[in-house]
Scaffold this active site. Structure first.
Site, PDB file in Angstrom:
ATOM      1  N   PHE A  85      26.119  95.172  49.636  1.00  0.00           N
ATOM      2  CA  PHE A  85      27.406  94.763  50.183  1.00  0.00           C
ATOM      3  C   PHE A  85      28.066  93.826  49.182  1.00  0.00           C
ATOM      4  CE2 PHE A  85      30.443  92.151  52.437  1.00  0.00           C
ATOM      5  CZ  PHE A  85      31.173  93.119  53.107  1.00  0.00           C
TER       6      PHE A  85
ATOM      7  N   LYS B  38      32.863  82.314  48.406  1.00  0.00           N
ATOM      8  CA  LYS B  38      32.511  81.700  49.679  1.00  0.00           C
ATOM      9  C   LYS B  38      32.377  80.183  49.608  1.00  0.00           C
ATOM     10  CE  LYS B  38      30.596  85.865  51.806  1.00  0.00           C
ATOM     11  NZ  LYS B  38      31.792  86.146  52.607  1.00  0.00           N
TER      12      LYS B  38
ATOM     13  N   ASP C 119      25.444  89.154  41.979  1.00  0.00           N
ATOM     14  CA  ASP C 119      26.398  88.787  43.021  1.00  0.00           C
ATOM     15  C   ASP C 119      25.754  87.695  43.874  1.00  0.00           C
ATOM     16  OD1 ASP C 119      27.895  88.519  45.323  1.00  0.00           O
ATOM     17  OD2 ASP C 119      28.297  90.661  45.552  1.00  0.00           O
TER      18      ASP C 119
END
Length: 392
Positions: free
Chosen positions: A133, A247, A218
């Site tokens: 994801f 984030k 990531d």
């Protein structure tokens, strides 16, 4: 409010029926005054807690000065942010964006351009993992194996080779003369907080070095303190060629993301070839600088590591729990599917005063803000136990 929201907005999310009006630290309060312990933390965007005083002070000070110039000009927060984040990552330079998906797209573009200019590859491919994801843009869902993320959005972007996560041999076998990079999550969050086998990241690093291709990590969810280290790659002492960050970099205040790499990689980008109106804006950089200062002190990495051991030990002892995965204050908890779905358990936890998120059937994810106290952490696990007893 729930009914109006559902009627007037696209149903791209399926929220729990709670309407939050206030938040502080690890706790949120709904419009009726009921308090809940937040065990999702904005998918790790709120690592340092709701309303972190240090981060809010930086944001408020910057709001009174200047919030946006665009990268058409320099501003007085940018140099500190660029240098500070690059140093935190042990890299030469950064390229700032806004959202995590934008940062992943940036990493893909940089890897392809590096392949063209440095390796002379005409049709570069990037090796990616099953169950990944990385966001929901058209290019990113093109290499997703999740039907919910992928189906119905074709035609798909070519140039990706999907292999089994956790298998170094699968990566090695997939490399060909056109491969320019391997892109992976050191821990797969959306897939259920999947931790790869010990030594996997080390092997990936060795394979990429031997093949002269880029290792792109990531760390949007796994990075910036969540797992008990600054980066999840640090658990194996591995340094990728490129970090993808987001984030928590925005402190839960503004969207901030970036890629970090050395000059021989990011140097392939020249003026006019990539950018963002809001990427690296003064407000984002001021907030990012506060986050970097917090991470440089190391206190939250230590908290996540120590409290994470407590969390995982307690979760494994709960009746009805089959498997617990994760690192630090991040756990994927597989519930016995004969008891309930993950959604049902999360709804029961909400009634007990804890907010969490389900994924993939009977799995729930727990990722509280790193400011959570040991007592509140124990209380959350106790509430999960009570929730499970509703289905026993």
């Amino acid at each position: 409010m729930v009914e109006l929201s559902d009627r007037r907005s696209a149903h791209n999310y399926h929220p729990l029926p709670v309407v939050i009006a206030h938040a502080e630290g690890a706790w949120v309060t709904d419009v009726e005054g009921k308090r809940y312990l937040d065990c999702l933390a904005g998918y790790s965007s709120l690592n340092f807690g709701h309303g972190n005083p240090e981060i809010l002070a930086a944001a408020r000070a910057q709001l009174d000065r200047v919030t946006l110039t665009s990268r058409a000009f320099y501003h007085d927060q940018f140099a500190a942010f660029a240098a500070g984040l690059a140093d935190l990552c042990g890299k030469d330079m950064i390229l700032p964006m806004n959202t995590g998906a934008e940062a992943v797209e940036t990493a893909i573009k940089v890897a392809r351009k590096w392949g063209h200019e440095v390796k002379g590859v005409r049709e570069p491919n990037i090796i990616v993992m099953e169950d990944n994801f990385h966001g929901r843009t058209t290019t990113i869902v093109s290499f997703s194996t999740d039907p919910d993320a992928r189906d119905g959005y074709g035609p798909y972007t070519p140039g990706f080779k999907i292999v089994k996560y956790g298998s170094a041999d699968a990566i090695r076998d997939a490399i060909d003369e056109n491969t320019v990079a391997v892109l992976l999550e050191p821990i797969q969050g959306e897939a259920g907080v999947l931790v790869p086998p010990d030594g996997y990241l080390t092997q990936v690093r060795e394979i990429c070095t031997a093949a002269d291709i880029l290792f792109i990590a990531d760390e949007i969810q796994s990075g910036l303190g969540r797992t008990g280290q600054t980066f999840a790659c640090d658990h194996e002492g591995v340094v990728p060629d490129m970090y993808v960050l987001g984030k928590a970099l925005g402190g839960g205040v503004v969207p901030v993301s970036a890629v970090a790499a050395n000059a021989d990689v990011l140097g392939v980008i020249r003026p006019g070839q990539h950018g963002s109106t809001f990427g690296g804006n003064p407000l984002a950089c001021a907030v990012g600088n506060a986050v970097i200062n917090i991470l440089n002190r190391g206190e939250f990495q230590t908290r996540a590591r120590e409290l994470g051991e407590r969390l995982h030990d307690r979760l494994r002892a709960l009746p009805g729990v089959i498997t617990v995965r994760g690192r630090g204050l991040w756990a994927g908890v597989d519930i016995d599917p004969s008891l309930a779905t993950g959604r049902q358990v999360c709804e029961a936890m909400m009634r007990q005063g804890v907010l969490a998120k389900d994924t993939h059937g009977s799995t729930i994810r727990l990722a509280p803000p790193l400011v959570i106290s040991a007592a509140d952490l124990d209380w959350a696990v106790d509430r999960l136990e009570l929730a499970l007893k509703e289905f026993a």
